[in-house]
Design an enzyme around this catalytic site. Structure first.
Site, PDB file in Angstrom:
ATOM      1  N   HIS A   1       4.185   5.800  11.839  1.00 43.03           N
ATOM      2  CA  HIS A   1       3.757   5.631  10.441  1.00 43.03           C
ATOM      3  C   HIS A   1       2.879   6.843  10.118  1.00 43.03           C
ATOM      4  O   HIS A   1       1.660   6.744   9.987  1.00 43.03           O
ATOM      5  CB  HIS A   1       2.980   4.327  10.300  1.00 43.03           C
ATOM      6  CG  HIS A   1       2.822   3.842   8.874  1.00 43.03           C
ATOM      7  ND1 HIS A   1       3.080   4.635   7.773  1.00 43.03           N
ATOM      8  CD2 HIS A   1       2.420   2.643   8.382  1.00 43.03           C
ATOM      9  CE1 HIS A   1       2.839   3.942   6.669  1.00 43.03           C
ATOM     10  NE2 HIS A   1       2.445   2.723   7.016  1.00 43.03           N
TER      11      HIS A   1
ATOM     12  N   ARG B   1      11.060   3.523   4.291  1.00 46.07           N
ATOM     13  CA  ARG B   1      10.541   2.553   5.260  1.00 46.07           C
ATOM     14  C   ARG B   1      11.712   1.714   5.730  1.00 46.07           C
ATOM     15  O   ARG B   1      12.474   1.193   4.904  1.00 46.07           O
ATOM     16  CB  ARG B   1       9.460   1.662   4.653  1.00 46.07           C
ATOM     17  CG  ARG B   1       9.109   0.521   5.612  1.00 46.07           C
ATOM     18  CD  ARG B   1       7.911  -0.243   5.211  1.00 46.07           C
ATOM     19  NE  ARG B   1       6.701   0.557   5.365  1.00 46.07           N
ATOM     20  CZ  ARG B   1       5.472   0.048   5.239  1.00 46.07           C
ATOM     21  NH1 ARG B   1       5.315  -1.235   4.966  1.00 46.07           N
ATOM     22  NH2 ARG B   1       4.423   0.816   5.382  1.00 46.07           N
TER      23      ARG B   1
ATOM     24  N   ARG C   1       0.799  -1.231   0.000  1.00 48.25           N
ATOM     25  CA  ARG C   1       0.000   0.000   0.000  1.00 48.25           C
ATOM     26  C   ARG C   1       0.825   1.271   0.000  1.00 48.25           C
ATOM     27  O   ARG C   1       0.622   2.169  -0.814  1.00 48.25           O
ATOM     28  CB  ARG C   1      -0.920   0.060   1.242  1.00 48.25           C
ATOM     29  CG  ARG C   1      -2.237  -0.609   1.100  1.00 48.25           C
ATOM     30  CD  ARG C   1      -2.622  -1.217   2.432  1.00 48.25           C
ATOM     31  NE  ARG C   1      -1.723  -2.315   2.671  1.00 48.25           N
ATOM     32  CZ  ARG C   1      -1.924  -3.539   2.183  1.00 48.25           C
ATOM     33  NH1 ARG C   1      -3.013  -3.805   1.538  1.00 48.25           N
ATOM     34  NH2 ARG C   1      -1.029  -4.494   2.363  1.00 48.25           N
ATOM     35  N   THR C   2       1.753   1.364   0.972  1.00 49.01           N
ATOM     36  CA  THR C   2       2.485   2.628   1.127  1.00 49.01           C
ATOM     37  C   THR C   2       3.334   2.878  -0.118  1.00 49.01           C
ATOM     38  O   THR C   2       3.318   3.978  -0.681  1.00 49.01           O
ATOM     39  CB  THR C   2       3.354   2.571   2.406  1.00 49.01           C
ATOM     40  OG1 THR C   2       2.538   2.119   3.478  1.00 49.01           O
ATOM     41  CG2 THR C   2       3.936   3.927   2.735  1.00 49.01           C
TER      42      THR C   2
ATOM     43  N   LYS D   1      26.090  -4.380   0.367  1.00 40.76           N
ATOM     44  CA  LYS D   1      27.554  -4.460   0.508  1.00 40.76           C
ATOM     45  C   LYS D   1      27.996  -3.732   1.767  1.00 40.76           C
ATOM     46  O   LYS D   1      29.173  -3.449   1.952  1.00 40.76           O
ATOM     47  CB  LYS D   1      28.225  -3.826  -0.720  1.00 40.76           C
ATOM     48  CG  LYS D   1      27.925  -4.587  -2.005  1.00 40.76           C
ATOM     49  CD  LYS D   1      28.710  -4.032  -3.189  1.00 40.76           C
ATOM     50  CE  LYS D   1      27.924  -2.982  -3.923  1.00 40.76           C
ATOM     51  NZ  LYS D   1      28.564  -2.520  -5.172  1.00 40.76           N
TER      52      LYS D   1
HETATM   53  N1   CP Z   1      -0.682  -0.127   5.807  1.00 39.18           N
HETATM   54  C1   CP Z   1       0.560  -0.306   5.293  1.00 39.18           C
HETATM   55  O1   CP Z   1       1.540   0.362   5.659  1.00 39.18           O
HETATM   56  O2   CP Z   1       0.595  -1.294   4.340  1.00 39.18           O
HETATM   57  P1   CP Z   1       1.909  -1.748   3.562  1.00 39.18           P
HETATM   58  O3   CP Z   1       2.820  -2.421   4.580  1.00 39.18           O
HETATM   59  O4   CP Z   1       1.426  -2.703   2.499  1.00 39.18           O
HETATM   60  O5   CP Z   1       2.574  -0.527   3.013  1.00 39.18           O
END
Ligand code: CP
Length: 292
Positions: free
Chosen positions: A127, A99, A49-50, A77
């Protein structure tokens, strides 16, 4: 907003500005950017999603997106995150979405880096882009946050979504309560059962059980978890008529929520994903405009 790292950093006025701009983008507003910026999405943990909704948002804003794959990058590396980000800055990238599995990874980028950083999720920390799309979804539904009853249910201790949303919703005037197994409660006060939650909740925010962040395999079977903490069809029937169900996804069907309820009338789970694109457009525009 030069960076977006944590919901702690946002005042209610800034939150409302982002929600307002997301609404404008949902109604086809034109981006307000002075040139074509270049961004890169650095995902060191899995994401659908993100990552995908950032890519969609970037394309809708007319940005150039440099592809980056952690598995084939020089981090394999031994290159540090700092050196990776500094490298992208050196070749002309204007902003990165990161992320990473490490809580607060962005502290190591707090000096010496001069590109925009948007946190796409740090370990069990924050998040913020998920929180903002959740807030947008709630605002669409109720038109306000003040005095709303929001119940966050599940793996609180390991959830960056729970932390970001609890902070933001409290700041905006909502009443946030929690329900979770004692093992995953952390240092928060939680309700002891669904009975306290079902009659009053306006929003039920379910959390994914984060197996990858549990230190041992000990815990609940899927059935045990569903019976004690899952949203079952029986519990769904006891919700207030206007109550909604949210889940950041990915969903463990028949664990956090009965599979039949994922697309039920009260579910906003796919609406949350839809809204993520407009929220991420608003965040990207804000970071890029502020910096350059
Ligand atoms: N909700 C969310 O962060 O989903 P993903 O891990 O698929 O990005």
């Amino acid at each position: 907003m030069k960076n977006l790292l944590s919901m702690n950093d946002l005042h209610p006025e800034e939150i409302n500005r982002i929600l307002q701009r997301a609404e404008e983008f949902e109604h086809n507003a034109t981006p307000n950017l002075t040139r074509t910026f270049t961004v890169a999405n650095l995902f060191f943990e899995p994401s659908t999603r993100t990552k995908m909704s950032f890519e969609m948002a970037e394309r809708k804003l007319g940005l150039h997106v440099l592809p980056f794959e952690a598995s084939t990058s020089s981090t394999q590396k031994g290159e540090t995150l700092y050196d990776t980000v500094k490298t992208l800055e050196s070749i002309g990238v204007d902003a990165v979405i990161i992320r990473h599995e490490e809580d607060g990874y962005y502290h190591q980028l707090s000096s010496g880096i001069d590109l925009g950083i948007i946190n796409g999720g740090d370990g069990s920390g924050q998040h913020p882009t998920q929180s903002l799309l959740d807030l947008y979804t709630i605002k669409q539904e109720f038109g306000k946050f003040d005095s709303l009853e929001v119940a966050i249910v599940g793996d609180i201790a390991h959830s960056r979504v729970a932390k970001s949303n609890a902070q933001a919703l409290t700041k905006l005037g909502a009443n946030v309560t929690f329900l979770c197994p004692k093992e995953w409660q952390g240092d928060i006060q939680a309700e002891s059962s669904w009975d306290q939650i079902l009659p009053k909740a306006d929003v039920i925010m379910l959390l994914r059980v984060q197996h990858e962040r549990h230190e041992s395999a000990k815990g609940f079977s899927k059935n045990e978890y569903h019976e004690q903490y899952g949203l079952t069809i029986e519990r769904y029937k006891q919700l207030k008529p206007a109550a909604i169900i949210m889940h950041p996804a990915p969903v463990n069907r028949d664990v956090e929520i009965a599979s039949e309820l994922v697309e039920s009338e009260k579910s906003r789970i796919f609406k949350q994903m839809h809204n993520g694109v407009f929220i991420r457009m608003a965040i990207l525009e804000s970071v890029l405009k502020e910096r350059f």
